[in-house]
Design an enzyme around this catalytic site. Structure first.
Site, PDB file in Angstrom:
ATOM      1  CB  SER A  59      47.879   4.454  51.213  1.00 20.92           C
ATOM      2  OG  SER A  59      47.168   4.555  52.409  1.00 20.92           O
ATOM      3  CE  LYS A  62      48.857   7.869  53.774  1.00 23.26           C
ATOM      4  NZ  LYS A  62      48.001   6.694  53.601  1.00 23.26           N
ATOM      5  CB  SER A 119      51.026   3.708  54.349  1.00 27.32           C
ATOM      6  OG  SER A 119      50.044   4.166  53.446  1.00 27.32           O
ATOM      7  CE  LYS A 222      52.113   5.462  50.971  1.00 26.45           C
ATOM      8  NZ  LYS A 222      51.812   4.052  51.268  1.00 26.45           N
TER       9      LYS A 222
END
Length: 378
Positions: A59, A62, A119, A222
């Protein structure tokens, strides 16, 4: 005597072979197979371990999704108040999600919040579809943006980071796109959130970045975890005016991921600082103009950078001014007229000097008009 000499020689060889191993182990800050520490303002790499090894990043993908979303907001293509309707495709995502139902609506603000804090894979796809019409078109845009940023190790196959053959990046490339994302300071309004709610309080969001609770100066950014990628993170933090980006990919577990990220950030804050650049005090504020309606014009120089230096370094920053004694009319505002250079630690930084206004050449009509205006002002 010979046997004794051979024994001493053997011990020396073994000892010498051990020392580099110890040194290498000491120099390795992280246990993750790949990692990078970057200073955010300049993009300077302060530490690296397999920086260009291509790996999945889960993730952390992202980061690019959010970059394109914020660029769409800047361009007016999207606003935080935009109502987004979840498609069947978006609602079908597995892994981390907020359980969007096909046809369910949320503001872009809530979709971003879900993408950053929890997320949420479904929210990321909903945002992508809103920006580009389809996830496929958005992924194409992701790859084009990656090329523009010089991310040579990266190929995106989706917008949320779910495992997919050929979906790869590197620790260096993650740092590059993270640096670009945090230029949009609004992102920190989301990455700094620990707990929040959607759907009128019915859905709780808890941030996946546990460093928010444990690391001084943490600002984001992140996390990501999948079977193929392992545990990954791009962690951003700021202390004493210096911002760092610590990326680790492929950790065995979450504890190792956060420990490695903290180790990178600790190393940077302990050993480096940023020396901000500024206009020299003796730099002139204007320059003469020959054969112009004005005898001089102001000058501008936008100095907005600094040098990353070791805290133990005694190197000083030197500046050099390259500017003519005068200009010849006409002069146009924004015209490049010189250069201001800074140098430290073998690095050089150049900044353009431009004219701050217009100066027309001397003409009979211009002189007459000026004289007439002077008389009328009496």
């Amino acid at each position: 005597m010979l046997n004794k000499f051979c024994l001493i020689l053997s011990i020396s060889i073994i000892f010498c072979s051990i020392i580099p191993a110890f040194a290498a182990e000491e120099a390795k800050l992280i246990t993750a197979p790949a990692g990078v520490l970057m200073e955010a303002q300049t993009g300077k790499i302060l530490y690296e371990n397999n920086p260009h090894e291509q790996r999945p990043c889960a993730s952390v993908t992202k980061v690019m999704t959010l970059l394109l979303v914020f660029e769409a907001i800047d361009s007016g293509k999207l606003s935080l108040d935009t109502t987004i309707t979840a498609s069947e495709h978006a609602a079908s995502m597995g892994g981390s999600d907020i359980w969007l139902e096909p046809g369910e609506t949320m503001s872009a603000d809530d979709m971003i919040k879900a993408t950053v804090v929890a997320s949420a894979n479904d929210a990321a796809v909903a945002l992508a579809e809103q920006v580009s019409g389809s996830e496929e078109s958005f992924v194409e845009q992701m790859n084009n943006r990656a090329k523009e940023l010089g991310m040579k190790d990266t190929v995106f196959k989706n917008c949320n980071g779910l495992d997919e053959d050929g979906h790869i990046t590197s620790a260096y490339d993650v740092a590059v796109m993270s640096r670009e994302l945090i230029k949009h300071e609004k992102i920190f309004d989301y990455t700094s959130v620990w707990i929040d709610y959607l759907r009128g309080g019915k859905t709780q969001l808890v941030n996946t970045n546990k460093l928010l609770k444990t690391y001084k100066g943490i600002t984001g950014l992140k996390t990501g975890t999948t079977d193929d990628a392992g545990c990954c993170i791009s962690a951003t933090a700021t202390r004493d005016g210096m911002s760092l980006i610590g990326v680790v990919l492929g950790c065995d577990n979450g504890k190792q991921r956060f420990a490695d990220a903290a180790a990178l950030l600790d190393y940077g804050f302990a050993n480096y600082s940023v020396k901000e650049l500024s206009i020299p005090e003796d730099m002139p504020v204007n320059i003469g103009v020959d054969n112009g309606m004005e005898s001089s014009v102001g000058i501008k120089c936008d100095v907005n950078s600094g040098f990353v230096t070791g805290k133990a370094s005694a190197d000083e920053i030197t500046s050099t001014l390259d500017l003519p004694e005068s200009l010849e009319a006409p002069v146009e505002e924004g015209q490049i007229i010189g250069k201001l250079s800074f140098e430290a630690n073998g690095e050089k930084r150049d900044f353009q000097i431009t004219a701050a206004g217009n100066v027309e050449p001397i003409t009979f009509g211009g002189v007459f008009k000026t004289a007439l205006n002077s008389l009328l002002a009496l």
